[in-house]
Write a protein that holds these residues in place. Structure first.
Motif, mmCIF file in Angstrom:
data_model
loop_
_atom_site.group_PDB
_atom_site.id
_atom_site.type_symbol
_atom_site.label_atom_id
_atom_site.label_comp_id
_atom_site.label_asym_id
_atom_site.label_seq_id
_atom_site.Cartn_x
_atom_site.Cartn_y
_atom_site.Cartn_z
ATOM 1 N N GLN A 379 0.879 -1.077 -0.008
ATOM 2 C CA GLN A 379 0.092 0.119 -0.007
ATOM 3 C C GLN A 379 0.715 1.187 -0.206
ATOM 4 O O GLN A 379 1.917 1.167 0.508
ATOM 5 N N LYS A 380 0.306 2.288 -0.576
ATOM 6 C CA LYS A 380 1.159 3.515 -0.825
ATOM 7 C C LYS A 380 0.310 4.721 -0.648
ATOM 8 O O LYS A 380 -1.019 4.618 -1.235
ATOM 9 N N SER A 381 0.781 5.852 -0.377
ATOM 10 C CA SER A 381 0.288 6.844 -0.205
ATOM 11 C C SER A 381 0.936 8.055 -1.154
ATOM 12 O O SER A 381 2.001 7.971 -1.264
ATOM 13 N N TYR A 382 0.169 9.177 -1.628
ATOM 14 C CA TYR A 382 0.854 10.003 -2.706
ATOM 15 C C TYR A 382 0.456 11.473 -2.189
ATOM 16 O O TYR A 382 -0.202 12.282 -2.975
ATOM 17 N N PRO A 383 1.079 11.892 -1.070
ATOM 18 C CA PRO A 383 0.950 13.359 -0.667
ATOM 19 C C PRO A 383 1.777 14.265 -1.472
ATOM 20 O O PRO A 383 1.321 15.344 -1.521
ATOM 21 N N GLY A 384 2.624 13.655 -2.130
ATOM 22 C CA GLY A 384 3.264 14.945 -2.946
ATOM 23 C C GLY A 384 2.223 15.346 -4.099
ATOM 24 O O GLY A 384 2.929 16.202 -4.873
ATOM 25 N N LEU A 385 1.295 15.053 -4.309
ATOM 26 C CA LEU A 385 0.328 15.459 -5.371
ATOM 27 C C LEU A 385 -0.081 16.800 -5.042
ATOM 28 O O LEU A 385 -0.807 17.367 -5.796
ATOM 29 N N GLY A 386 -0.148 16.843 -3.792
ATOM 30 C CA GLY A 386 -0.727 18.321 -3.155
ATOM 31 C C GLY A 386 -2.245 18.040 -2.433
ATOM 32 O O GLY A 386 -2.392 16.579 -2.246
ATOM 33 N N ARG A 387 -2.814 18.862 -1.872
ATOM 34 C CA ARG A 387 -3.777 18.764 -0.930
ATOM 35 C C ARG A 387 -5.342 18.810 -1.788
ATOM 36 O O ARG A 387 -5.311 19.004 -2.984
ATOM 37 N N SER A 388 -6.177 18.364 -1.320
ATOM 38 C CA SER A 388 -7.597 18.176 -1.688
ATOM 39 C C SER A 388 -7.824 17.573 -2.871
ATOM 40 O O SER A 388 -8.424 17.790 -3.959
ATOM 41 N N GLN A 389 -7.098 16.201 -3.085
ATOM 42 C CA GLN A 389 -6.988 15.588 -4.344
ATOM 43 C C GLN A 389 -8.099 14.292 -4.291
ATOM 44 O O GLN A 389 -8.559 13.647 -3.224
#
Length: 701
Positions: A379-389
């Protein structure tokens, strides 16, 4: 010297051949590889929403969704093709002048590099609050450049309804035989689900309509899949209340239909045991099916025991595993560190039974891969895309996973395409994630359900009033690690005049204006894309129609053909194909393009009705004076018919053309002098009143 040169050429030719045979096949694998990842930021002119994406047989990405019109709440359908590295090849939007919006929900690849798009069309009232006035299930077949081949709209189904039914295609599958299976949500006086099988031209083979015996039942949008044994399985939320229960029973129902006839194989209902209370639950849509090894079935959905208050409404995911007949075996729940959690899309990993699930919490995107028994592999998270995604439109290849992310602020012009490696690694945008899996089998139980299955006549009607045009989208890499970098170039613009087709360098014949991309390979095996901007133009065609009248109106609107960039109305330059008239007179419009010039005129009269005055004699002797008996040009009514009879009641002349008259000839011979009878039938200019006149005329020779 000549001999040495020949030997050198032979040696060089051998080296080139050796490189082509042994080196280039290895290099050709470099366009995509398992350890690459990237994030591309796209800007669009208007607010957009991706809905569905696929990976084509040509290793390209096709994404379908919707875009808003400029400064408008109205939507057009949207289709964009990307290279495997995310380079835009072309982008189209689709609209119709019959309905004011088009929605595309899903896309699949079919034969001959064509694609089927499915969704709905209709009309909305954009005043606040927005009201849907009509909605019809809709299909479009397009070629590999996104140009429409045909489009169809769903006709009425024979069910009892006091209101205009609303319909929408929520899913589509291609069968082993090349036919299409469509899942349709149909709302009339109650909710219906309709499963339809058509041939590749959209002609219905069978249709099965599913409804509850309970009047107050809610059916969600069905999802479908064809199993290895050929059966069609559909899954959907259902909620109902009856007199025996003071609460609403809610859960998911699954049906299996015979793919050849549409007849029922079996039906199952998974009742949420926690709905046997008055608390408000949220049941997300099914994000797709997996047929597991051994014939078991798996369904993924989102859920909340109480509605979450921000962004996404659901708090957890459920993984339902049944046997091959739909009987429940196991339920696994997946929870985030904190709510919400929503599954927007999912895709199967070929030949493994594993499924990758795309999720978000209305702020950050997540991916995880689950094994056949529900265990989390990674499992992975992608906070680097920015907020409110928010997320949508996931698909997987042997080289990794692709999905789209966009800002959830009620609409955004900012879109991202993300590719990870096969284990979800995304470089600088990625981070670890801690979603937990728990056994939740007791949360659902199998219960009998009594649905009605009928097979009415269902017709998809041809709908030709669809247009497509280029849509602006431009991308820029953020975080990336690529095996190949696309090489792009733009050829000189191709302007065509009065030519109906054009052959591209790859021998494809095109008939629509737009941007076309031809893909070549560099010596390293990377994509080399050449853009061809082709514009078809034709000598303008304009018509203002028949003369008009003001009558009791202060204003009337003149209208001519649309599709030109500039119109000149009585010397006034404008982009509009309409013109407001307040006074009687003669009005002109003209259009000029590179293929020519066209002008038309129209008379606008103050009055709408003119008295018919006719002469009582004429002298057809060839002196060009009073040789023709006709309706005078001062009579500006609309001619229906003008007839002349002889004394025995035989017709000697008849026309419905106001510019024609009787020249005194009868069957190519001069008619005798004497008395004749005429009868004129006309309509007022606005077509509202019938006017007629009859009388005698004398032919003098």
């Amino acid at each position: 010297m000549h001999t040495k040169m020949q030997e050198f050429k032979k040696t060089l030719a051998f080296i080139i051949l050796w490189m082509m045979v042994f080196i280039m096949p290895l290099q050709l694998q470099a366009q995509s590889c398992a350890d690459e990842y990237f994030d591309i930021h796209f800007n669009t002119l208007t607010v957009q929403e991706p809905r569905s994406s696929i990976y084509t047989s040509e290793n390209e990405i096709l994404m379908a969704g919707n875009v808003h019109r400029y400064n408008s709440l109205l939507q057009d359908g949207w289709l964009t093709k990307f290279s495997s590295n995310g380079t835009v090849q072309w982008s189209r939007h689709y609209k119709t002048n019959v309905y004011n919006y088009v929605v595309l929900n899903t896309v699949i690849a079919v034969e001959d590099e064509n694609f089927i798009l499915a969704g709905n069309v209709g009309n909305v009232d954009t005043s606040f609050p927005i009201t849907h006035l009509s909605q019809y299930a809709f299909l479009i077949k397009v070629n590999k450049y996104g140009n429409p081949i045909w489009s169809k709209i769903l006709g009425k189904i024979n069910v009892t309804s006091l209101t205009e039914p609303f319909s929408d295609v929520s899913g589509i599958e291609i069968t082993k035989e090349g036919d299409y299976i469509l899942a349709v949500n149909y709302l009339a006086n109650k909710d219906y689900n309709v499963i339809v099988r058509t041939d590749k031209n959209g002609n219905t083979k069978w249709a099965t309509i599913i409804q509850s015996t309970i009047q107050h039942a809610t059916l969600g949008a069905p999802k479908i899949k064809q199993l290895k044994n050929g059966a069609i399985v559909s899954a959907n939320f259902i909620g109902f209340a009856d007199d025996a229960h003071p609460y609403q029973q809610q859960g998911y129902y699954f049906t299996s239909l015979n793919s050849e006839t549409g007849a029922l194989n079996w039906e199952r209902f998974l009742l949420d045991t926690d709905t046997l209370s008055f608390t408000q639950k949220v049941f997300g849509e099914i994000t797709g099916f997996t047929e597991l090894p051994g014939g078991k079935l798996r369904f993924i959905s989102s859920y909340a025991d109480t509605k979450y208050f921000y962004g996404r409404e659901t708090k957890k995911l459920f993984n339902y595993i049944t046997d091959s007949l739909g009987f429940l075996s196991k339920v696994i729940s997946y929870t985030n560190d904190s709510p919400p959690l929503y599954a927007s899309s999912g895709t199967n990993i070929a030949n493994t039974g594993n499924r990758v699930i795309l999720m978000d919490n209305a702020d950050t995107a997540f991916l995880m891969e689950v094994e056949p028994e529900g265990n989390i592999k990674w499992q992975k998270s992608y906070p680097g895309l920015g907020r409110s995604q928010e997320t949508n439109a996931l698909f997987s290849t042997e080289f990794g996973h692709y999905f789209f992310s966009f800002t959830q602020n009620g609409g955004s012009k900012f879109l991202q395409l993300i590719k990870t490696d096969p284990f979800g690694n995304g470089g600088c945008i990625g981070a670890p994630k801690n979603i937990k899996a728990n056994d939740a089998t007791t949360a659902f139980i199998n219960r009998p359900i009594h649905l009605v299955y009928q097979q009415p006549s269902v017709q998809w009607n041809d709908f030709s009033l669809l247009s497509s045009a280029d849509y602006f989208i431009k991308g820029e890499y953020g975080c990336k690690q690529l095996c190949c970098t696309d090489v792009t170039d733009t050829a000189s613009k191709i302007n065509l005049c009065n030519i109906s087709s054009y052959i591209l360098p790859n021998n494809d014949t095109i008939k629509n204006s737009g941007t076309y991309t031809i893909k070549f390979k560099t010596i390293k095996g990377c994509d080399s894309l050449v853009y061809y901007n082709v514009d078809f133009a034709f000598t303008p065609q304009l018509s203002l129609g028949a003369d008009r009248c003001l009558g009791q109106k202060d204003t009337i609107i003149l209208k001519t053909q649309e599709g030109y960039t500039n119109y000149v109305w009585d010397g006034l330059n404008t982009t509009e194909n309409t013109f407001s008239v307040h006074e009687p007179g003669v009005y002109k419009v003209n259009v000029t393009n590179r293929c020519g010039f066209k002008e038309d005129t129209i008379n606008v009269f103050k009055q709408c009705e003119f008295e018919i005055h006719m002469p009582n004699a004429f002298t057809p002797n060839g002196d060009n004076v009073n040789d023709i008996f006709r309706v005078p040009p001062q009579v500006n009514n609309l001619l229906v018919s003008f007839t002349v009879f002889n004394r025995w009641g035989q017709i000697v002349f008849r026309t419905s053309n106001i510019s024609e008259g009787w020249n005194g000839m009868l069957k190519n011979y001069p008619a005798p002098s004497g008395t004749y009878v005429y009868y004129v039938v006309m309509k007022s200019i606005d077509g509202r009143k019938n006017i007629s006149k009859s009388g005698y005329l004398t032919l003098v020779r």
